[in-house]
Design a protein around this motif. Structure first.
Motif, PDB file in Angstrom:
ATOM      1  N   UNK A  53       0.832  -1.205   0.000  1.00 27.10           N
ATOM      2  CA  UNK A  53       0.000   0.000   0.000  1.00 27.10           C
ATOM      3  C   UNK A  53       0.865   1.253   0.000  1.00 27.10           C
ATOM      4  N   UNK A  54       0.533   2.159  -0.890  1.00 26.56           N
ATOM      5  CA  UNK A  54       1.231   3.437  -0.963  1.00 26.56           C
ATOM      6  C   UNK A  54       0.721   4.379   0.128  1.00 26.56           C
ATOM      7  N   UNK A  55      -0.584   4.371   0.310  1.00 29.12           N
ATOM      8  CA  UNK A  55      -1.225   5.214   1.316  1.00 29.12           C
ATOM      9  C   UNK A  55      -2.450   4.458   1.808  1.00 29.12           C
ATOM     10  N   UNK A  56      -2.742   4.559   3.094  1.00 29.90           N
ATOM     11  CA  UNK A  56      -3.912   3.874   3.604  1.00 29.90           C
ATOM     12  C   UNK A  56      -3.980   3.885   5.109  1.00 29.90           C
ATOM     13  N   UNK A  57      -4.881   3.063   5.607  1.00 23.11           N
ATOM     14  CA  UNK A  57      -5.083   2.936   7.044  1.00 23.11           C
ATOM     15  C   UNK A  57      -5.063   1.455   7.418  1.00 23.11           C
ATOM     16  N   UNK A  58      -4.359   1.147   8.479  1.00 20.61           N
ATOM     17  CA  UNK A  58      -4.353  -0.190   9.066  1.00 20.61           C
ATOM     18  C   UNK A  58      -5.213  -0.118  10.316  1.00 20.61           C
ATOM     19  N   UNK A  59      -6.237  -0.939  10.368  1.00 21.74           N
ATOM     20  CA  UNK A  59      -7.107  -1.001  11.543  1.00 21.74           C
ATOM     21  C   UNK A  59      -6.894  -2.360  12.201  1.00 21.74           C
ATOM     22  N   UNK A  60      -6.630  -2.348  13.504  1.00 25.52           N
ATOM     23  CA  UNK A  60      -6.407  -3.587  14.268  1.00 25.52           C
ATOM     24  C   UNK A  60      -7.454  -3.658  15.370  1.00 25.52           C
ATOM     25  N   UNK A  61      -8.159  -4.777  15.432  1.00 23.85           N
ATOM     26  CA  UNK A  61      -9.189  -5.007  16.450  1.00 23.85           C
ATOM     27  C   UNK A  61      -8.831  -6.275  17.208  1.00 23.85           C
ATOM     28  N   UNK A  62      -8.670  -6.166  18.531  1.00 28.85           N
ATOM     29  CA  UNK A  62      -8.440  -7.370  19.331  1.00 28.85           C
ATOM     30  C   UNK A  62      -9.805  -7.994  19.613  1.00 28.85           C
ATOM     31  N   UNK A  63      -9.899  -9.295  19.460  1.00 32.21           N
ATOM     32  CA  UNK A  63     -11.183  -9.974  19.533  1.00 32.21           C
ATOM     33  C   UNK A  63     -11.393 -10.631  20.901  1.00 32.21           C
ATOM     34  N   UNK A  64     -11.062  -9.865  21.931  1.00 35.58           N
ATOM     35  CA  UNK A  64     -11.173 -10.351  23.311  1.00 35.58           C
ATOM     36  C   UNK A  64     -11.623  -9.201  24.199  1.00 35.58           C
ATOM     37  N   UNK A  65     -12.189  -9.541  25.354  1.00 32.35           N
ATOM     38  CA  UNK A  65     -12.682  -8.511  26.272  1.00 32.35           C
ATOM     39  C   UNK A  65     -11.824  -8.371  27.531  1.00 32.35           C
ATOM     40  N   UNK A  66     -10.727  -9.100  27.606  1.00 27.70           N
ATOM     41  CA  UNK A  66      -9.875  -9.003  28.793  1.00 27.70           C
ATOM     42  C   UNK A  66      -8.429  -8.657  28.430  1.00 27.70           C
ATOM     43  N   UNK A  67      -8.244  -8.100  27.258  1.00 26.39           N
ATOM     44  CA  UNK A  67      -6.945  -7.579  26.812  1.00 26.39           C
ATOM     45  C   UNK A  67      -7.247  -6.359  25.956  1.00 26.39           C
ATOM     46  N   UNK A  68      -6.246  -5.528  25.732  1.00 25.51           N
ATOM     47  CA  UNK A  68      -6.486  -4.304  24.980  1.00 25.51           C
ATOM     48  C   UNK A  68      -5.283  -3.957  24.114  1.00 25.51           C
ATOM     49  N   UNK A  69      -5.474  -2.944  23.278  1.00 24.98           N
ATOM     50  CA  UNK A  69      -4.411  -2.456  22.393  1.00 24.98           C
ATOM     51  C   UNK A  69      -4.147  -0.991  22.698  1.00 24.98           C
ATOM     52  N   UNK A  70      -2.889  -0.601  22.629  1.00 25.09           N
ATOM     53  CA  UNK A  70      -2.527   0.802  22.844  1.00 25.09           C
ATOM     54  C   UNK A  70      -1.374   1.169  21.925  1.00 25.09           C
ATOM     55  N   UNK A  71      -1.269   2.441  21.641  1.00 25.68           N
ATOM     56  CA  UNK A  71      -0.148   2.986  20.892  1.00 25.68           C
ATOM     57  C   UNK A  71       0.642   3.826  21.885  1.00 25.68           C
ATOM     58  N   UNK A  72       1.891   3.406  22.151  1.00 21.88           N
ATOM     59  CA  UNK A  72       2.650   4.096  23.190  1.00 21.88           C
ATOM     60  C   UNK A  72       4.141   3.850  22.992  1.00 21.88           C
ATOM     61  N   UNK A  73       4.917   4.119  24.001  1.00 23.34           N
ATOM     62  CA  UNK A  73       6.379   4.063  24.016  1.00 23.34           C
ATOM     63  C   UNK A  73       6.923   2.749  23.455  1.00 23.34           C
ATOM     64  N   UNK A  74       7.872   2.843  22.518  1.00 26.43           N
ATOM     65  CA  UNK A  74       8.441   1.633  21.918  1.00 26.43           C
ATOM     66  C   UNK A  74       9.898   1.404  22.305  1.00 26.43           C
ATOM     67  N   UNK A  75      10.475   2.272  23.134  1.00 21.14           N
ATOM     68  CA  UNK A  75      11.904   2.163  23.413  1.00 21.14           C
ATOM     69  C   UNK A  75      12.192   1.682  24.837  1.00 21.14           C
TER      70      UNK A  75
END
Length: 161
Positions: A53-75
């Protein structure tokens, strides 16, 4: 067709095919211990189609109710450890919840998941995730003993020429 990109990554708008392409795939993330885990590289390994993909959006959905996703510190891994400590203090397992049939960590896991969220949407530019210098995708595992986690990944965008 024009677009603007305020990120450090940019591409010439003539570098993509006109029209929209869609891609979707279910991926599994290996079981991890309770805590916040950097999984950006694991997603990239399981979804090499991002590079098309040259340009676009990646959407990620976790399929569980007892874990989550976050965008944060990678170092600095201390950030992930501090986050887990804070979440454990914020929602202690000693709270007398009504829902307790799956163990004392279950209801706190559901609450933490609601606070943090179940999905992320990340821009794609020139075949790579357009993240900030210190950003990474976290899997926040809120259960003491969880199995692998399933995620649905959807990409929408313009393919490279």
């Amino acid at each position: 067709m024009s677009r603007s990109n305020v990120s450090s990554r940019s591409s010439d708008s003539s570098n993509f095919k006109f029209g929209s392409a869609w891609f979707q795939k279910k991926i599994n993330i290996r079981p991890v211990l309770r805590g916040c885990h950097l999984i950006t590289d694991e997603i990239l390994k399981q979804v090499p189609e991002i590079t098309k993909f040259s340009i676009g959006l990646l959407h990620i959905e976790i399929m569980h109710t007892s874990a989550s996703l976050a965008l944060n510190e990678n170092w600095d891994p201390d950030v992930r450890e501090d986050m887990e400590s804070f979440l454990t203090e914020l929602v202690p397992e000693s709270t007398p919840f009504r829902h307790s049939c799956e163990g004392p960590d279950d209801m706190p896991a559901h609450i933490k998941s609601c606070f943090i969220g179940s999905h992320l949407t990340i821009p794609i530019t020139d075949g790579v995730l357009n993240l900030g210098s210190w950003q990474g995708v976290w899997l926040c595992e809120h259960r003491n003993r969880a199995g692998s986690r399933k995620m649905m990944v959807t990409i929408n965008g313009a393919l490279k020429d």
